[in-house]
Design a protein around this motif. Sequence first.
Motif, short mmCIF file in Angstrom:
data_model
loop_
_atom_site.label_atom_id
_atom_site.label_comp_id
_atom_site.label_asym_id
_atom_site.label_seq_id
_atom_site.Cartn_x
_atom_site.Cartn_y
_atom_site.Cartn_z
N ILE A 1 0.83 -1.21 0.00
CA ILE A 1 0.00 0.00 0.00
C ILE A 1 0.87 1.26 0.00
N LEU A 2 2.02 1.23 0.67
CA LEU A 2 2.89 2.41 0.70
C LEU A 2 3.56 2.62 -0.66
N LYS A 3 3.86 1.55 -1.37
CA LYS A 3 4.42 1.70 -2.72
C LYS A 3 3.38 2.31 -3.66
N THR A 4 2.14 1.89 -3.53
CA THR A 4 1.08 2.50 -4.33
C THR A 4 0.95 3.98 -4.01
N PHE A 5 1.03 4.33 -2.73
CA PHE A 5 0.88 5.72 -2.32
C PHE A 5 2.02 6.59 -2.84
N ILE A 6 3.25 6.09 -2.77
CA ILE A 6 4.37 6.93 -3.21
C ILE A 6 4.35 7.13 -4.72
N ARG A 7 3.82 6.17 -5.47
CA ARG A 7 3.66 6.38 -6.91
C ARG A 7 2.65 7.49 -7.20
N HIS B 1 1.66 13.29 -8.43
CA HIS B 1 1.04 14.55 -8.02
C HIS B 1 2.08 15.66 -7.92
N VAL B 2 3.21 15.36 -7.29
CA VAL B 2 4.24 16.38 -7.07
C VAL B 2 4.82 16.86 -8.39
N LEU B 3 5.06 15.95 -9.33
CA LEU B 3 5.66 16.32 -10.60
C LEU B 3 4.71 17.13 -11.47
N GLU B 4 3.42 17.00 -11.25
CA GLU B 4 2.43 17.70 -12.09
C GLU B 4 1.99 19.04 -11.50
N ARG B 5 2.31 19.32 -10.25
CA ARG B 5 1.76 20.48 -9.56
C ARG B 5 2.79 21.59 -9.41
N LYS B 6 2.26 22.79 -9.25
CA LYS B 6 3.08 23.95 -8.90
C LYS B 6 2.57 24.51 -7.58
N HIS B 7 3.48 25.18 -6.86
CA HIS B 7 3.12 25.81 -5.60
C HIS B 7 3.75 27.19 -5.57
N LEU B 8 2.90 28.22 -5.47
CA LEU B 8 3.37 29.60 -5.51
C LEU B 8 4.20 29.85 -6.77
N GLU C 1 11.97 16.40 1.32
CA GLU C 1 12.16 15.75 2.62
C GLU C 1 11.13 14.65 2.84
N VAL C 2 9.87 14.95 2.54
CA VAL C 2 8.81 13.95 2.74
C VAL C 2 9.01 12.76 1.82
N ILE C 3 9.32 13.03 0.55
CA ILE C 3 9.57 11.94 -0.40
C ILE C 3 10.74 11.08 0.07
N GLY C 4 11.77 11.73 0.59
CA GLY C 4 12.93 10.98 1.10
C GLY C 4 12.59 10.15 2.31
N LYS C 5 11.77 10.69 3.21
CA LYS C 5 11.39 9.94 4.41
C LYS C 5 10.55 8.72 4.06
N LEU D 1 -10.87 15.21 -1.35
CA LEU D 1 -11.92 15.03 -2.35
C LEU D 1 -12.29 13.56 -2.45
N THR D 2 -13.58 13.29 -2.53
CA THR D 2 -14.03 11.90 -2.54
C THR D 2 -13.60 11.16 -3.80
N GLU D 3 -13.43 11.89 -4.92
CA GLU D 3 -13.05 11.20 -6.15
C GLU D 3 -11.56 10.86 -6.19
N LYS D 4 -10.79 11.37 -5.24
CA LYS D 4 -9.37 11.06 -5.16
C LYS D 4 -9.14 9.90 -4.19
N PRO D 5 -8.10 9.11 -4.40
CA PRO D 5 -7.90 7.89 -3.58
C PRO D 5 -7.09 8.11 -2.30
N TYR D 6 -6.65 9.34 -2.02
CA TYR D 6 -5.65 9.53 -0.99
C TYR D 6 -6.15 9.21 0.42
N ILE D 7 -7.29 9.78 0.82
CA ILE D 7 -7.82 9.50 2.15
C ILE D 7 -8.20 8.04 2.28
#
Length: 627
Positions: free
Chosen positions: A326-332, A337-344, A356-360, A419-425
Amino acid sequence: MLARQFLCRKLLWHSSCSCVSVRYTQSVSQHALDTINFEMRLPTPITRQRQRQPFAKNLFLGVFDHELMYYPESQTKERHTQFFEWLQPIEKYLSQNLENPQSVEKDDILSHLKDLGVFRAHVDEQYLGLNLNQTELAKLVEVLSCFPWLGSYIVKNHIMPVHIISTMASEEQKAKYLPKIATGEIVPTICYTESDSGINFNNIKSMTILSDCDTFYTLNGEKLFVANGHDSNLFLVFSRSGHSQAISSGQSTLSVFLVDSDMNGITYKDIKNLVGLHNSSTCTVAFKDTIIPKDHVLGEITSGMSILIDSLAPGNRNLAPQTIGILKTFIRLLTRHVLERKHLDENMHEYESVQEVIGKISTALYSMESILYFTTGIMDMYENQDCTLEKAMVEMYCVNECITRIYEGLQIIGARSYLTEKPYIQILEDALSYTLFDSYNIDSNMYISLLGLQHMGKNLHQHIMKLRNPLEFPQHVLNWVFGKEYQLKLHIAEHLHLSLRNGGELLEKCITRLNTVGILMLQRHGSEISNRQMELHRISELATKTFALLTVLSRTSRAYCIGLRNADLDRQLANIFAILVDNRIKTLTDEITSGEWVNGDKLYKNIAELIYSNKDYFAEHPLSRSY
């Protein structure tokens, strides 16, 4: 027997291959014979070596088996190749379904996996199975757990019941059920839990009464939380049994019965879907005057208690490979998500906090894989190896790391994760089921600590006895007091790659601290140690992190020596992991040695007692006044 007594009292746990000529195909349907390739067999496994001393338990004594410092390889080259060839189409099929998980139908996946021979996994070869070893079985569960409900299904409706049948059933029972389990025609499940009693034998109300003619039993009772009960057609039912006079006089025993779904008096109700593990429902199975032939008793009529304890003890629930999957699925998903998104207006993947989070998460996965496959490896390589402590630590470590890292990753995703349509929660809820529904962390921690301290007490009882009686043995106590600040000389670094020397030295310090605090705890509390749960929790974490560090160093050393890809990054990871573990173990050791008045344990007890008496939060509001 502190640990086993604790298990008996609580009872809260949801607990090689050789070519043979006899193969039971006569009871299998023609459709199964046409669709499943039963000629596919794995090569003969490695020959197991003689049993060694318990490895993790001996760490409490400061004794180290250097032979086990070399990361185990539990497959021959030929078996390794053919196993992954067998596994490849399973991985490919599941990967394709992961692209659109909302459209996946449970029955379709199970049907396809049946055709691929997945349900042959844990069945012995003479009954049409593959008889995978522990390492191969863990890898299969890891792969299937990309769909968390599927990993849970293969464990609860295949591995656990098949293990009980394979170890306890008669040859006739095995020949009747195992071939059909291998083809997927029979779906077994285990019935433990009852209303208001959990799995406590003293409160079990289900009764199986032997007939006066001594040829059959009559079963009455209800079992709750039966995994996929309405889809199953074979129940392994734990029940009190005996003649009616024996049961009424309290002389019944705990037995296990093989109950076919087509027997009379079986009904299903209260089918419940779980918060996590969607597609993995539970239900209540009621038995009313169900007639069970006498030859459907599993094992001896008195063997129910030992089956219950051994099959449900921490470490035997196959949670660790599920958490890795399950953790391998989550990190994929998180990486995408990280590669597709921008922040500020900046690329999210360039932020250090995100890196840091990806490394942990990656470090946690590395350590989880290391500790799991190290343990399964030594189980496969050595005959009847005592790995009870290792298995419990693997399960506890992997479950906690999985939940922690998924929660950290959700902080990066932010509002989209809700969001309910997303699998994260949903992934977080799936992971939480491993500790809230399938296990109980408080008791698992105690189990780990008590196993280690019990082993220490058996081997150091004279030393502990003298420390607890200083007036009678003053010289021994003086020698111990003035010499106890020592460093074990285990020479671990000599059995690692040279680049891991610092990690080996830190591991020796961790083992020294584990030995020191273990003796201190037994000296302080003696046989009352099982009541000191706060300190037991610390010892459990200390022992588990020490063992995790050991397996990471062992794996990294092997990777660097044989030249695996990215081995240099493995080495850097292992050395940093060693520093982090050493710092945590220093903290835990200081808390244990300082005692309950300094580390806060006494305060927590007093606060809890006050809240119990008030039945509410104890403190006055900061805006309250006394004038």
